[in-house]
Write a protein that holds these residues in place. Structure first.
Motif, short mmCIF file in Angstrom:
data_model
loop_
_atom_site.label_atom_id
_atom_site.label_comp_id
_atom_site.label_asym_id
_atom_site.label_seq_id
_atom_site.Cartn_x
_atom_site.Cartn_y
_atom_site.Cartn_z
N VAL A 40 0.85 -1.20 0.00
CA VAL A 40 0.00 0.00 0.00
C VAL A 40 0.88 1.24 0.00
CG1 VAL A 40 -1.73 1.30 1.31
CG2 VAL A 40 -1.92 -1.18 1.13
N LEU A 41 1.90 1.24 0.85
CA LEU A 41 2.81 2.38 0.91
C LEU A 41 3.52 2.61 -0.42
CD1 LEU A 41 4.50 1.67 4.37
CD2 LEU A 41 2.81 3.44 3.87
N ALA A 42 3.87 1.52 -1.09
CA ALA A 42 4.63 1.61 -2.33
C ALA A 42 3.78 1.97 -3.54
CB ALA A 42 5.36 0.29 -2.59
N ASP A 43 2.46 1.88 -3.43
CA ASP A 43 1.59 2.18 -4.57
C ASP A 43 1.30 3.68 -4.64
OD1 ASP A 43 -0.12 2.14 -6.71
OD2 ASP A 43 -1.50 0.66 -5.84
N GLU A 49 -3.83 9.23 -7.38
CA GLU A 49 -5.15 9.27 -8.01
C GLU A 49 -6.24 9.73 -7.04
OE1 GLU A 49 -6.46 5.70 -9.99
OE2 GLU A 49 -4.42 5.32 -10.74
N HIS A 50 -6.03 9.47 -5.75
CA HIS A 50 -7.07 9.71 -4.76
C HIS A 50 -6.72 10.77 -3.73
CE1 HIS A 50 -9.30 6.25 -6.26
NE2 HIS A 50 -8.13 5.64 -6.36
N THR A 69 0.86 12.08 1.88
CA THR A 69 -0.36 12.06 1.09
C THR A 69 -1.44 12.84 1.84
OG1 THR A 69 0.22 9.91 0.16
CG2 THR A 69 -2.08 10.58 -0.02
N PHE A 70 -1.99 13.85 1.17
CA PHE A 70 -3.02 14.73 1.72
C PHE A 70 -4.36 14.30 1.12
CE2 PHE A 70 -5.73 18.46 1.27
CZ PHE A 70 -5.62 19.08 2.51
N THR A 75 -12.60 10.13 0.41
CA THR A 75 -11.67 9.62 -0.61
C THR A 75 -11.09 8.30 -0.14
OG1 THR A 75 -9.86 10.94 0.31
CG2 THR A 75 -11.14 11.94 -1.48
N ARG A 76 -10.49 7.58 -1.06
CA ARG A 76 -10.03 6.22 -0.81
C ARG A 76 -9.10 6.09 0.40
NH1 ARG A 76 -6.78 2.54 -5.22
NH2 ARG A 76 -6.16 0.89 -3.79
N TYR A 77 -8.21 7.03 0.60
CA TYR A 77 -7.22 6.89 1.66
C TYR A 77 -7.58 7.63 2.94
CZ TYR A 77 -4.39 4.50 -1.72
OH TYR A 77 -3.94 3.59 -2.63
#
Length: 167
Positions: A40-43, A49-50, A69-70, A75-77
C-alpha cells in the motif's frame, strides 16, 4: 533545512517515493509483522489518483527527502477525517535525511493546503508505541490527542487520533 522545496509529486518521482516511504516505515519498525501494508505504501500512483502526494526535495541536488499524502473525507485513503476536515497519511522521511526539517515542512504544507481549502481541522493517525520523533513533531505543531477517535484496523495495531483545529 533552509531552502527545502515542497511540491506535488510527479510520476517520475513515484518509484523514489515508494522506496523512501517503505524504508522509513521499516526503519521505525512499523512494518514488523505486517502483511501487505508495504505494498500500500509503495503504490504511489494509486495514492496520487485519490489524494495529493507531496514531496520534500533538496533543491541543491534534487534528492527526494520525504513525502506525504493529503486527503479529504470520502476519498479512498481517508481514514478518520470528518466533513470539513483534511487528513494526511503516510508521512515519511528518508532515514538518511531525518533531522533536516523535511517532515515538519511536509506537515506545514498539509496545514496550508487545508487552510486554502477552508477546512476546519487537520487530522492524522499515529501508531501507538512507534515513531516518537513524529509524535513530538505533531505536538510541537499543535496537534492534540482525540482518544475518542482512536481505532484499530486489526488486532495489534492501535492508531491514535490527533487533530489540529484551524482558524
Amino acid at each position: 533545512m533552509s531552502g527545502l522545496l515542497i511540491r506535488p509529486a510527479e510520476p517520475a518521482d513515484h518509484a523514489g517515493v515508494a522506496r523512501l516511504t517503505v524504508a522509513a516505515y521499516e526503519a521505525d519498525g512499523q512494518l514488523k509483522g505486517e502483511t501487505g501494508y508495504a505494498d500500500v505504501l509503495a503504490d504511489v500512483s494509486a495514492r496520487a489518483e485519490h489524494g495529493d502526494v507531496l514531496v520534500a526535495v533538496d533543491p541543491a541536488n534534487g534528492d527526494l527527502l520525504g513525502s506525504v499524502t493529503f486527503v479529504l473525507p470520502g476519498t479512498r485513503y481517508a481514514e478518520m477525517c470528518a466533513p470539513g476536515e483534511a487528513e494526511f497519511r503516510m508521512l515519511a522521511v528518508d532515514p538518511t535525511a531525518q533531522g533536516r526539517g523535511a517532515g515538519a515542512a511536509l506537515v506545514e504544507a498539509c496545514v496550508v493546503r487545508a487552510i486554502e481549502l477552508g477546512c476546519t481541522a487537520v487530522t492524522i493517525c499515529v501508531r501507538d508505541g512507534h515513531a516518537e520523533p513524529a509524535h513530538r513533531l505533531y505536538r510541537r505543531r499543535g496537534f492534540v490527542r482525540e482518544p475518542e477517535r482512536d481505532w484499530s484496523p486489526f488486532p495489534g495495531v492501535d492508531l491514535l487520533a490527533l487533530r489540529l483545529p484551524l482558524g
